[in-house]
Scaffold this motif. Sequence first.
Motif, PDB file in Angstrom:
ATOM      1  N   GLY A  13     -12.138   0.675  14.165  1.00 47.29           N
ATOM      2  CA  GLY A  13     -11.778   1.671  13.149  1.00 47.29           C
ATOM      3  C   GLY A  13     -10.455   2.359  13.422  1.00 47.29           C
ATOM      4  O   GLY A  13     -10.274   3.528  13.081  1.00 47.29           O
ATOM      5  N   THR A  14      -9.525   1.665  14.045  1.00 50.77           N
ATOM      6  CA  THR A  14      -8.198   2.232  14.328  1.00 50.77           C
ATOM      7  C   THR A  14      -7.138   1.455  13.556  1.00 50.77           C
ATOM      8  O   THR A  14      -7.384   0.342  13.090  1.00 50.77           O
ATOM      9  N   ALA A  15      -5.923   2.091  13.441  1.00 55.27           N
ATOM     10  CA  ALA A  15      -4.797   1.456  12.745  1.00 55.27           C
ATOM     11  C   ALA A  15      -3.541   1.610  13.596  1.00 55.27           C
ATOM     12  O   ALA A  15      -3.380   2.597  14.316  1.00 55.27           O
TER      13      ALA A  15
ATOM     14  N   TYR B 223       0.838  -1.197   0.000  1.00 52.93           N
ATOM     15  CA  TYR B 223       0.000   0.000   0.000  1.00 52.93           C
ATOM     16  C   TYR B 223       0.870   1.243   0.000  1.00 52.93           C
ATOM     17  O   TYR B 223       2.063   1.201   0.300  1.00 52.93           O
ATOM     18  N   LEU B 224       0.254   2.355  -0.323  1.00 57.02           N
ATOM     19  CA  LEU B 224       0.888   3.667  -0.314  1.00 57.02           C
ATOM     20  C   LEU B 224       0.312   4.470   0.833  1.00 57.02           C
ATOM     21  O   LEU B 224      -0.815   4.248   1.257  1.00 57.02           O
ATOM     22  N   ASP B 225       1.161   5.424   1.338  1.00 58.49           N
ATOM     23  CA  ASP B 225       0.616   6.273   2.383  1.00 58.49           C
ATOM     24  C   ASP B 225      -0.275   7.328   1.748  1.00 58.49           C
ATOM     25  O   ASP B 225      -0.483   7.353   0.535  1.00 58.49           O
ATOM     26  N   ASN B 226      -0.742   8.251   2.569  1.00 58.54           N
ATOM     27  CA  ASN B 226      -1.712   9.221   2.093  1.00 58.54           C
ATOM     28  C   ASN B 226      -1.115  10.180   1.069  1.00 58.54           C
ATOM     29  O   ASN B 226      -1.840  10.722   0.235  1.00 58.54           O
ATOM     30  N   ALA B 227       0.227  10.363   1.117  1.00 59.84           N
ATOM     31  CA  ALA B 227       0.879  11.285   0.166  1.00 59.84           C
ATOM     32  C   ALA B 227       1.211  10.595  -1.145  1.00 59.84           C
ATOM     33  O   ALA B 227       1.793  11.206  -2.045  1.00 59.84           O
TER      34      ALA B 227
ATOM     35  N   THR C 178       6.430   2.471   4.626  1.00 63.50           N
ATOM     36  CA  THR C 178       7.669   1.961   5.210  1.00 63.50           C
ATOM     37  C   THR C 178       7.409   0.939   6.314  1.00 63.50           C
ATOM     38  O   THR C 178       8.327   0.243   6.735  1.00 63.50           O
ATOM     39  N   GLN C 179       6.205   0.870   6.799  1.00 68.44           N
ATOM     40  CA  GLN C 179       5.892  -0.078   7.887  1.00 68.44           C
ATOM     41  C   GLN C 179       4.589  -0.823   7.574  1.00 68.44           C
ATOM     42  O   GLN C 179       3.669  -0.278   6.966  1.00 68.44           O
ATOM     43  N   ASP C 180       4.546  -2.097   8.040  1.00 67.09           N
ATOM     44  CA  ASP C 180       3.271  -2.821   7.972  1.00 67.09           C
ATOM     45  C   ASP C 180       2.258  -2.102   8.880  1.00 67.09           C
ATOM     46  O   ASP C 180       2.635  -1.484   9.887  1.00 67.09           O
ATOM     47  N   ILE C 181       0.987  -2.247   8.537  1.00 73.12           N
ATOM     48  CA  ILE C 181      -0.046  -1.582   9.326  1.00 73.12           C
ATOM     49  C   ILE C 181      -1.163  -2.590   9.647  1.00 73.12           C
ATOM     50  O   ILE C 181      -1.517  -3.428   8.822  1.00 73.12           O
ATOM     51  N   THR C 182      -1.659  -2.546  10.885  1.00 74.22           N
ATOM     52  CA  THR C 182      -2.753  -3.422  11.335  1.00 74.22           C
ATOM     53  C   THR C 182      -4.000  -2.578  11.544  1.00 74.22           C
ATOM     54  O   THR C 182      -3.969  -1.588  12.282  1.00 74.22           O
ATOM     55  N   ILE C 183      -5.096  -2.980  10.899  1.00 74.44           N
ATOM     56  CA  ILE C 183      -6.353  -2.233  10.987  1.00 74.44           C
ATOM     57  C   ILE C 183      -7.333  -3.014  11.874  1.00 74.44           C
ATOM     58  O   ILE C 183      -7.615  -4.189  11.624  1.00 74.44           O
ATOM     59  N   ASP C 184      -7.822  -2.348  12.932  1.00 75.53           N
ATOM     60  CA  ASP C 184      -8.842  -2.916  13.831  1.00 75.53           C
ATOM     61  C   ASP C 184     -10.212  -2.602  13.222  1.00 75.53           C
ATOM     62  O   ASP C 184     -10.665  -1.464  13.248  1.00 75.53           O
ATOM     63  N   LEU C 185     -10.848  -3.627  12.670  1.00 75.49           N
ATOM     64  CA  LEU C 185     -12.102  -3.413  11.956  1.00 75.49           C
ATOM     65  C   LEU C 185     -13.216  -2.936  12.889  1.00 75.49           C
ATOM     66  O   LEU C 185     -14.043  -2.103  12.531  1.00 75.49           O
TER      67      LEU C 185
ATOM     68  N   ASP D  33       5.727  -0.383  14.443  1.00 76.59           N
ATOM     69  CA  ASP D  33       6.497   0.007  15.631  1.00 76.59           C
ATOM     70  C   ASP D  33       5.605   0.289  16.831  1.00 76.59           C
ATOM     71  O   ASP D  33       6.077   0.709  17.886  1.00 76.59           O
ATOM     72  N   GLY D  34       4.327   0.072  16.673  1.00 71.94           N
ATOM     73  CA  GLY D  34       3.414   0.240  17.790  1.00 71.94           C
ATOM     74  C   GLY D  34       2.750   1.581  17.869  1.00 71.94           C
ATOM     75  O   GLY D  34       1.865   1.790  18.708  1.00 71.94           O
ATOM     76  N   THR D  35       3.170   2.512  17.059  1.00 72.41           N
ATOM     77  CA  THR D  35       2.541   3.826  17.103  1.00 72.41           C
ATOM     78  C   THR D  35       1.225   3.801  16.342  1.00 72.41           C
ATOM     79  O   THR D  35       1.036   3.031  15.394  1.00 72.41           O
ATOM     80  N   ALA D  36       0.343   4.660  16.799  1.00 74.21           N
ATOM     81  CA  ALA D  36      -0.962   4.725  16.162  1.00 74.21           C
ATOM     82  C   ALA D  36      -0.847   5.395  14.810  1.00 74.21           C
ATOM     83  O   ALA D  36      -0.145   6.401  14.653  1.00 74.21           O
ATOM     84  N   ALA D  37      -1.521   4.823  13.843  1.00 81.39           N
ATOM     85  CA  ALA D  37      -1.547   5.404  12.510  1.00 81.39           C
ATOM     86  C   ALA D  37      -2.839   6.183  12.338  1.00 81.39           C
ATOM     87  O   ALA D  37      -3.875   5.814  12.902  1.00 81.39           O
ATOM     88  N   THR D  38      -2.733   7.241  11.582  1.00 75.93           N
ATOM     89  CA  THR D  38      -3.899   8.070  11.345  1.00 75.93           C
ATOM     90  C   THR D  38      -4.428   7.803   9.951  1.00 75.93           C
ATOM     91  O   THR D  38      -3.726   8.007   8.957  1.00 75.93           O
TER      92      THR D  38
END
Length: 760
Positions: free
Chosen positions: A553-555, A534-538, A543-550, A559-564
């Motif tokens: 509605g969070t990601a 996937y691509l980021d918003n820009a 650069t990092q895998d992302i986990t989406i909580d269905l 590295d454990g930081t919250a994604a927006t």
Amino acid sequence: MSVTATLWTSVSGLLAHGEKMNVVGNNLANVNTVGFKSQRMDFADFVYQDAHSLAGQTQIGRGVKIGTIIGNFSQGPFENTTNATDLAIEGKGFFQVQAVGSDETYYTRAGNFTFDKEGYLKDPNGFCLQGWRIDNSGGVMQATGGNAQAVNSSSNGSTSPIKGSGVPTDIQLDTFTVFPQQTTKMDFKVQLPKSGGDNAVNTENPFAALFKQWNGNETERADNEPAIAQTSYAEQTSMKVYDEAGVKHTITVYFDKVSSTDYEGGSSGEEIWEYIVTMDPAEDKRQFFDTVTGELRNVNETKAGGMLMAGTLTFNSAGAIVNQSAYTWGGTRTPESSPGSYQAVPDPAGGLADLNVISLDPSDLNNWEPAPVSSSGYPIIVPNFSGILDAQTSGTQNGAKYNTEINFGLRASNLSQPWSSQGSLADLNVDAYIYNNGYKANDPTTGSEFILLNPTYDASLDDKWNINTGRYDVSGLSMWTLPADTTNLINAVQGDANAVINYKGTTTPVTAADIWRTLELYNVDTIKVKAANYLDNAGNPATQDITIDLKNGTATLADGTAATIGVDISLTDPGTLGAISNALQNAVNKASPKNLYMYSAADPANANLLADFTEPAIIEAYASTNLDGAFSSSNAQDGYGFGDLTSWEVDADGILNGIYSNGVTLPLWQITMYDFVNTQGLRREGNNLYSETRASGYPKMGAAGNSGLGNIASYTLEQSNVDMATEFVYMISTQRGYQSNSKMVTTVDTMLETVINMKR
């Protein structure tokens, strides 16, 4: 003929009128005698002597004689008294009295009876009043009938007016105490409000929702925690009952309406209420043999502790009760008919024979079957407060001793087949799960063997039942597949009403609850998208895998930081959407078949499967109702504790009732009444007594108020039926007759004197 013949004719008149004056005098002498019946003397002409006349043969009378004495057995006036055993007969009939220990029998209308020191009810002559003894032992005893257990009851609905039994004998109060009588019948006349709610909801079995809400397990519940929550039922009513030792206990019945949307098969406008009859689980001393542990266990170690009966009441659109079902633990099973349901256990009291203890789990709905019925047609329960080992169900010897009728205003009129079905409570269940045709044993990728059903009824599935496999063929039924627009899916999962996903081939939206029911079934809570996908918003490579909580509605980045969302990840970019869709599909595929099915329930609960009365008979005096009004309950039971005799009374049927200090009134004796075809043939013995003769015929025996016999009035005495005005008229006419005959004697005497003087 000589003049002296005329003298004797006059003498006969004097004698006859003298006797008649004696009858009149006797009547007037007894004008205040209790129960006295007056008499009337009728004359008859005497013999006639043949004579000759110019006209030929003729006859000359020779006087008068007593023709007959007629008794007047009409009703005498009543006098009120303060003695309960002062008795008067309103109508025809006689009391029978006998000398104690003798066959010397008399009949009387005088009801001035009193108890002597030995408790005999006697008249002033010392003769004892006769009656039938009434058995108050009560109880509901076991018998066999048809495909259910018919039970004999003391309240067997007999229409005979004779409540006592045996041969009439001396009425005697031979005990001045009453021993406890355990409750054998409970009457509940309830008014259930038409506006009542369905508080205990169970889509799997709406007719047993209260049963499933009940928890009588004494070891599970906290102190003072009720066996059923107050929010789980609509109405309740309680009643005090008695065990065989006269100890009071409480029986409580809970009611809750069954929503008409939860079942099919009911008539138009019909309403069904479920009920449970319960006792305090702490007082439930019933036991059962646990076949798993091989030990005896207390019923209150299970959720069914204190549960005595479960069933339904059905009302028509007018609010009248029309039918009832009733299920009890073990139903009509007996050790003889169902030996596999019982276990022979040595009598702990050291008896010679083993005791048959039921071995059915009381918490299993499969073991709750249509209740046995009494010979009166009422379903029965077996409350065992004493811990008698084989008194758990009606089918055992000791269990029959605790049989108790339950009456809501209906009874079975067909005792050979009282119930429309022999199915258990479990047979009313609707399967909550359906078979997964893609399931393969030991292959987790094929998912669960059974898939949770949507509780919404869908009649289109009725023809999908496969009679050969005993399962539903569900392949290709309503399903939803992963949409290309994963954003819409994620938004739908989070409950966005604008995010619409339809069932396959339809325009019917899938709800968020439906989606989550499916995702949770296959353990899909979150999806993980690799950075390379996937691509980021820009628009830059991630650069990092992302986990989406269905669900939330969070990601979260690797590295454990919250994604927006909208900054770190774009949900609108085609590459991102494709990556998320693929990740979600891969996650689901690892745990389940490729297609995600959402199934509707195959059938709702069916009211036609209820085991209700085949031929219900309404008992109007106790008929429960379902009207537009508040809840009310009128309850009664037949048990009582120990008590002392404080007084007594006699009712119109001749029942001598004892009134006891425990508030109980018990029928003890029934006075026997007698009448004769020819009361004129009775012999008057004096002392207000009559005796039977050949002329009177044999006495007809019966109960007061029946077969032409009069009722009995207590605190009342029948007075003499002598009418003084009539007697005075008789007295005057008798005096004139006597006077006339005496004048005839003096006249004849003058004539004789003339004859004698002729010789001079």
